[in-house]
Design a protein around this motif. Structure first.
Motif, PDB file in Angstrom:
ATOM      1  N   ILE A  38     -39.991 -48.352 -45.214  1.00  0.00           N
ATOM      2  CA  ILE A  38     -39.923 -46.987 -45.754  1.00  0.00           C
ATOM      3  C   ILE A  38     -38.610 -46.738 -46.473  1.00  0.00           C
ATOM      4  N   GLN A  39     -37.518 -47.244 -45.928  1.00  0.00           N
ATOM      5  CA  GLN A  39     -36.218 -46.998 -46.538  1.00  0.00           C
ATOM      6  C   GLN A  39     -35.580 -48.324 -46.950  1.00  0.00           C
ATOM      7  N   PRO A  40     -34.628 -48.271 -47.855  1.00  0.00           N
ATOM      8  CA  PRO A  40     -33.934 -49.500 -48.256  1.00  0.00           C
ATOM      9  C   PRO A  40     -33.039 -49.990 -47.107  1.00  0.00           C
ATOM     10  N   PRO A  41     -32.497 -51.180 -47.196  1.00  0.00           N
ATOM     11  CA  PRO A  41     -31.587 -51.658 -46.138  1.00  0.00           C
ATOM     12  C   PRO A  41     -30.503 -50.616 -45.862  1.00  0.00           C
ATOM     13  N   ALA A  42     -30.191 -50.458 -44.574  1.00  0.00           N
ATOM     14  CA  ALA A  42     -29.218 -49.437 -44.171  1.00  0.00           C
ATOM     15  C   ALA A  42     -28.425 -49.944 -42.980  1.00  0.00           C
ATOM     16  N   ASP A  43     -27.390 -49.184 -42.609  1.00  0.00           N
ATOM     17  CA  ASP A  43     -26.566 -49.549 -41.454  1.00  0.00           C
ATOM     18  C   ASP A  43     -27.262 -49.151 -40.164  1.00  0.00           C
ATOM     19  N   TYR A  44     -27.234 -50.055 -39.202  1.00  0.00           N
ATOM     20  CA  TYR A  44     -27.811 -49.822 -37.872  1.00  0.00           C
ATOM     21  C   TYR A  44     -26.663 -49.891 -36.883  1.00  0.00           C
ATOM     22  N   CYS A  45     -26.578 -48.886 -35.980  1.00  0.00           N
ATOM     23  CA  CYS A  45     -25.432 -48.782 -35.077  1.00  0.00           C
ATOM     24  C   CYS A  45     -25.828 -48.909 -33.614  1.00  0.00           C
ATOM     25  N   ARG A  46     -24.940 -49.512 -32.857  1.00  0.00           N
ATOM     26  CA  ARG A  46     -24.978 -49.448 -31.395  1.00  0.00           C
ATOM     27  C   ARG A  46     -23.819 -48.527 -31.029  1.00  0.00           C
ATOM     28  N   TYR A  47     -24.069 -47.602 -30.098  1.00  0.00           N
ATOM     29  CA  TYR A  47     -23.068 -46.573 -29.857  1.00  0.00           C
ATOM     30  C   TYR A  47     -23.109 -46.079 -28.414  1.00  0.00           C
ATOM     31  N   LEU A  48     -22.056 -45.368 -28.046  1.00  0.00           N
ATOM     32  CA  LEU A  48     -21.988 -44.626 -26.788  1.00  0.00           C
ATOM     33  C   LEU A  48     -22.086 -43.160 -27.141  1.00  0.00           C
ATOM     34  N   ALA A  49     -22.980 -42.430 -26.445  1.00  0.00           N
ATOM     35  CA  ALA A  49     -23.149 -41.010 -26.750  1.00  0.00           C
ATOM     36  C   ALA A  49     -23.167 -40.201 -25.459  1.00  0.00           C
ATOM     37  N   PRO A  50     -22.640 -38.982 -25.515  1.00  0.00           N
ATOM     38  CA  PRO A  50     -22.693 -38.124 -24.328  1.00  0.00           C
ATOM     39  C   PRO A  50     -24.106 -37.557 -24.138  1.00  0.00           C
ATOM     40  N   VAL A  51     -24.630 -37.676 -22.913  1.00  0.00           N
ATOM     41  CA  VAL A  51     -25.934 -37.106 -22.555  1.00  0.00           C
ATOM     42  C   VAL A  51     -25.817 -36.441 -21.192  1.00  0.00           C
ATOM     43  N   TRP A  52     -26.627 -35.410 -20.970  1.00  0.00           N
ATOM     44  CA  TRP A  52     -26.639 -34.720 -19.680  1.00  0.00           C
ATOM     45  C   TRP A  52     -27.694 -35.364 -18.788  1.00  0.00           C
ATOM     46  N   ARG A  53     -27.322 -35.739 -17.571  1.00  0.00           N
ATOM     47  CA  ARG A  53     -28.231 -36.366 -16.609  1.00  0.00           C
ATOM     48  C   ARG A  53     -28.142 -35.648 -15.261  1.00  0.00           C
ATOM     49  N   LYS A  54     -29.281 -35.570 -14.593  1.00  0.00           N
ATOM     50  CA  LYS A  54     -29.325 -34.948 -13.263  1.00  0.00           C
ATOM     51  C   LYS A  54     -28.509 -35.802 -12.293  1.00  0.00           C
ATOM     52  N   ARG A  55     -27.648 -35.139 -11.529  1.00  0.00           N
ATOM     53  CA  ARG A  55     -26.834 -35.831 -10.544  1.00  0.00           C
ATOM     54  C   ARG A  55     -27.132 -35.369  -9.119  1.00  0.00           C
TER      55      ARG A  55
ATOM     56  N   LEU B 101     -19.983 -48.488 -31.571  1.00  0.00           N
ATOM     57  CA  LEU B 101     -19.465 -49.725 -31.002  1.00  0.00           C
ATOM     58  C   LEU B 101     -19.661 -50.905 -31.946  1.00  0.00           C
ATOM     59  N   GLU B 102     -20.778 -50.877 -32.685  1.00  0.00           N
ATOM     60  CA  GLU B 102     -21.107 -51.990 -33.565  1.00  0.00           C
ATOM     61  C   GLU B 102     -21.963 -51.471 -34.714  1.00  0.00           C
ATOM     62  N   ARG B 103     -21.735 -51.999 -35.896  1.00  0.00           N
ATOM     63  CA  ARG B 103     -22.493 -51.579 -37.074  1.00  0.00           C
ATOM     64  C   ARG B 103     -22.930 -52.845 -37.816  1.00  0.00           C
ATOM     65  N   GLU B 104     -24.213 -52.869 -38.238  1.00  0.00           N
ATOM     66  CA  GLU B 104     -24.701 -54.012 -39.017  1.00  0.00           C
ATOM     67  C   GLU B 104     -25.716 -53.529 -40.048  1.00  0.00           C
ATOM     68  N   ARG B 105     -25.807 -54.251 -41.138  1.00  0.00           N
ATOM     69  CA  ARG B 105     -26.752 -53.917 -42.212  1.00  0.00           C
ATOM     70  C   ARG B 105     -28.103 -54.541 -41.856  1.00  0.00           C
ATOM     71  N   ARG B 106     -29.192 -53.737 -41.924  1.00  0.00           N
ATOM     72  CA  ARG B 106     -30.528 -54.218 -41.566  1.00  0.00           C
ATOM     73  C   ARG B 106     -31.556 -53.733 -42.567  1.00  0.00           C
TER      74      ARG B 106
ATOM     75  N   ASP C 235     -26.712 -46.697 -26.582  1.00  0.00           N
ATOM     76  CA  ASP C 235     -27.991 -46.568 -27.274  1.00  0.00           C
ATOM     77  C   ASP C 235     -27.839 -47.182 -28.664  1.00  0.00           C
ATOM     78  N   SER C 236     -28.926 -47.193 -29.439  1.00  0.00           N
ATOM     79  CA  SER C 236     -28.854 -47.708 -30.806  1.00  0.00           C
ATOM     80  C   SER C 236     -29.847 -46.962 -31.686  1.00  0.00           C
ATOM     81  N   ASN C 237     -29.517 -46.888 -32.993  1.00  0.00           N
ATOM     82  CA  ASN C 237     -30.371 -46.197 -33.966  1.00  0.00           C
ATOM     83  C   ASN C 237     -29.778 -46.432 -35.349  1.00  0.00           C
ATOM     84  N   TRP C 238     -30.480 -45.972 -36.385  1.00  0.00           N
ATOM     85  CA  TRP C 238     -29.911 -46.005 -37.719  1.00  0.00           C
ATOM     86  C   TRP C 238     -28.659 -45.141 -37.701  1.00  0.00           C
ATOM     87  N   CYS C 239     -27.607 -45.608 -38.321  1.00  0.00           N
ATOM     88  CA  CYS C 239     -26.313 -44.906 -38.254  1.00  0.00           C
ATOM     89  C   CYS C 239     -26.400 -43.469 -38.753  1.00  0.00           C
ATOM     90  N   ALA C 240     -27.269 -43.200 -39.701  1.00  0.00           N
ATOM     91  CA  ALA C 240     -27.417 -41.841 -40.225  1.00  0.00           C
ATOM     92  C   ALA C 240     -28.059 -40.904 -39.202  1.00  0.00           C
TER      93      ALA C 240
END
Length: 182
Positions: free
Chosen positions: A78-95, A67-72, A53-58
């Motif tokens: 609304i906010q000043p330039p900030a770090d934007y991250c791509r990441y792996l996160a644990p989520v619960w999914r129906k199996r 996985l990856e961080r970049e300034r955007r 997934d991806s979102n603002w690092c904060a």
């Protein structure tokens, strides 16, 4: 001398048409019998997986692996330039699901949930959302059949073999909220 007024037959005819159509094609009462009371209970079984997934690092969730961080620049401004991250996160999914079903007079019960333990390849499981449905299978003397899904409390008040009245529209669709004992 004034001309004689004729009765407004045309207007009366136009008013009578909707009344006639409603009477002939509107809802009508059908006598039905409860022929079965099926029920079903389902418990979703979830497993924790890692999703990209991806979102603002904060704002990334706890336990996420960046996985990856970049300034955007914020596109909304609304906010000043900030770090934007791509990441792996644990989520619960129906199996899978555990399901119990039956017919009244058997009392509806939730299924036994057998959870798998964690292994090196997979995480442990947990019970997730629960879904409960109960139905009334209804049949008219002419063989027409309908199914209604009342709330559990209402469902318990009906019995197999009970005679009821049901409103049905011109297309054969039942109004289950109209069920009344005869």
């Amino acid at each position: 001398m004034t001309p004689a007024r004729r009765p407004p037959y045309r207007l009366m005819g136009l008013l009578a048409v909707p009344l006639l159509l409603w009477t002939l094609g509107g809802p009508h009462r059908v006598d039905v019998e409860v022929v079965a009371k099926p029920w079903r209970r389902e418990v979703e079984i979830e497993r924790q997986v890692r999703e990209r997934d991806s979102n603002w690092c904060a704002q990334i969730p706890a336990g996420a692996e960046v996985l990856e961080r970049e300034r955007r620049d914020d596109p909304s401004g609304i906010q000043p330039p900030a770090d934007y991250c791509r990441y792996l996160a644990p989520v619960w999914r129906k199996r899978r699901s555990a399901i119990a079903s039956g017919l009244a007079p058997q009392v509806p019960e939730w299924p036994l949930v057998a959870l798998r333990e964690a292994s090196e390849a997979e995480s442990a499981e947990r019970p997730g959302k629960r879904h409960a449905t109960q139905e009334l299978s209804l049949r008219a003397v002419d063989g027409s059949e309908w199914t209604c899904r009342p709330a559990f409390e209402a469902w318990t008040r009906f019995t197999v073999g009970q005679k009821l009245s049901l409103q049905v529209d011109r297309w054969g669709v039942a109004d289950c909220s109209s069920l009344r004992p005869l």
